[in-house]
Design a protein around this motif. Sequence first.
Motif, PDB file in Angstrom:
ATOM      1  N   LEU A 108       4.607  -7.810   2.600  1.00 18.87           N
ATOM      2  CA  LEU A 108       3.822  -6.997   3.521  1.00 18.87           C
ATOM      3  C   LEU A 108       2.945  -6.002   2.765  1.00 18.87           C
ATOM      4  N   GLY A 109       3.524  -5.319   1.787  1.00 14.71           N
ATOM      5  CA  GLY A 109       2.768  -4.337   1.032  1.00 14.71           C
ATOM      6  C   GLY A 109       1.646  -4.946   0.211  1.00 14.71           C
ATOM      7  N   LEU A 110       1.953  -6.031  -0.501  1.00 18.34           N
ATOM      8  CA  LEU A 110       0.958  -6.648  -1.373  1.00 18.34           C
ATOM      9  C   LEU A 110      -0.182  -7.283  -0.586  1.00 18.34           C
ATOM     10  N   PHE A 111       0.139  -7.944   0.516  1.00 16.17           N
ATOM     11  CA  PHE A 111      -0.917  -8.575   1.290  1.00 16.17           C
ATOM     12  C   PHE A 111      -1.735  -7.558   2.073  1.00 16.17           C
ATOM     13  N   THR A 112      -1.155  -6.422   2.404  1.00 17.94           N
ATOM     14  CA  THR A 112      -1.919  -5.365   3.070  1.00 17.94           C
ATOM     15  C   THR A 112      -3.049  -4.874   2.181  1.00 17.94           C
ATOM     16  N   VAL A 113      -2.721  -4.531   0.941  1.00 19.10           N
ATOM     17  CA  VAL A 113      -3.766  -4.023   0.041  1.00 19.10           C
ATOM     18  C   VAL A 113      -4.705  -5.133  -0.404  1.00 19.10           C
ATOM     19  N   PRO A 181      -8.592   4.576 -10.087  1.00 20.16           N
ATOM     20  CA  PRO A 181      -9.098   3.206 -10.208  1.00 20.16           C
ATOM     21  C   PRO A 181      -8.466   2.289  -9.175  1.00 20.16           C
ATOM     22  N   ARG A 182      -9.156   1.197  -8.859  1.00 20.20           N
ATOM     23  CA  ARG A 182      -8.729   0.298  -7.791  1.00 20.20           C
ATOM     24  C   ARG A 182      -7.332  -0.284  -8.043  1.00 20.20           C
ATOM     25  N   GLY A 183      -7.037  -0.662  -9.269  1.00 12.17           N
ATOM     26  CA  GLY A 183      -5.736  -1.248  -9.558  1.00 12.17           C
ATOM     27  C   GLY A 183      -4.595  -0.300  -9.233  1.00 12.17           C
ATOM     28  N   TYR A 184      -4.724   0.965  -9.629  1.00 13.20           N
ATOM     29  CA  TYR A 184      -3.691   1.955  -9.337  1.00 13.20           C
ATOM     30  C   TYR A 184      -3.601   2.218  -7.835  1.00 13.20           C
ATOM     31  N   ALA A 185      -4.761   2.237  -7.159  1.00  8.74           N
ATOM     32  CA  ALA A 185      -4.771   2.459  -5.715  1.00  8.74           C
ATOM     33  C   ALA A 185      -4.067   1.320  -4.988  1.00  8.74           C
ATOM     34  N   MET A 186      -4.286   0.076  -5.429  1.00  4.99           N
ATOM     35  CA  MET A 186      -3.634  -1.068  -4.809  1.00  4.99           C
ATOM     36  C   MET A 186      -2.122  -1.010  -5.016  1.00  4.99           C
ATOM     37  N   PHE A 187      -1.709  -0.701  -6.224  1.00  5.42           N
ATOM     38  CA  PHE A 187      -0.277  -0.620  -6.516  1.00  5.42           C
ATOM     39  C   PHE A 187       0.386   0.470  -5.677  1.00  5.42           C
ATOM     40  N   THR A 188      -0.250   1.647  -5.636  1.00  4.27           N
ATOM     41  CA  THR A 188       0.326   2.764  -4.887  1.00  4.27           C
ATOM     42  C   THR A 188       0.373   2.462  -3.396  1.00  4.27           C
TER      43      THR A 188
END
Length: 211
Positions: A108-113, A181-188
Amino acid sequence: MNIQLIAEIMGTVAFAISGAMLAIERKMDLFGIVFLGIVTAAGGGFIRDMTLGIVPPAMFSSPMVLPLAILSSLAVCALVAWLYKGSDEELHGERFQWILNFTDAIGLGLFTVAGANTAIDSGYGDYHAFVIFLGMLTGVGGGMFRDVLAGIMPAVLRKHVYACASLVGAICYLGLLCAMPRGYAMFTGAMIVVVIRLLASHYKWNIPRVM
């Protein structure tokens, strides 16, 4: 390997596992287990791509989505058969349910971002409400298909803070893009969804009902 691809791969595996585990719990045959794993893993991305007009959807154009979903589902079959040896009672145990909920929360988290990020990459970054909506739709889509096919009310309509967790994660991801950065935003953003879902499941948080 970019962060979007990593999120798609990990989300595909996590959702395939949750779909296969639910299929086993519902006593489906091998085809049903694999099919439900595929639908859970690829369903949200399918809705996202069709909404954005991306044809064919990633589940057919990507060389990894279907193989990963199939292999993950088969691995679950083998592991459950080895661990539980056909014991129906164990399938309703706390450990089995925790793993199902955990993998579902990860997916759920990964597909949301990933869904929100795809909307931005497709040129809709200025339409914030659409980016958030598409992120949530991508996150909950596979689980909706899974639950309907399994003959139960979709988690998005009854489970402890399910769609709301995805909504909060999509909003946080969009806001965090202004600060990191986008990568950190996606992870968070993904981790926010996972934490909310796991806490809601543990403490039985629920959206208020009318009756």
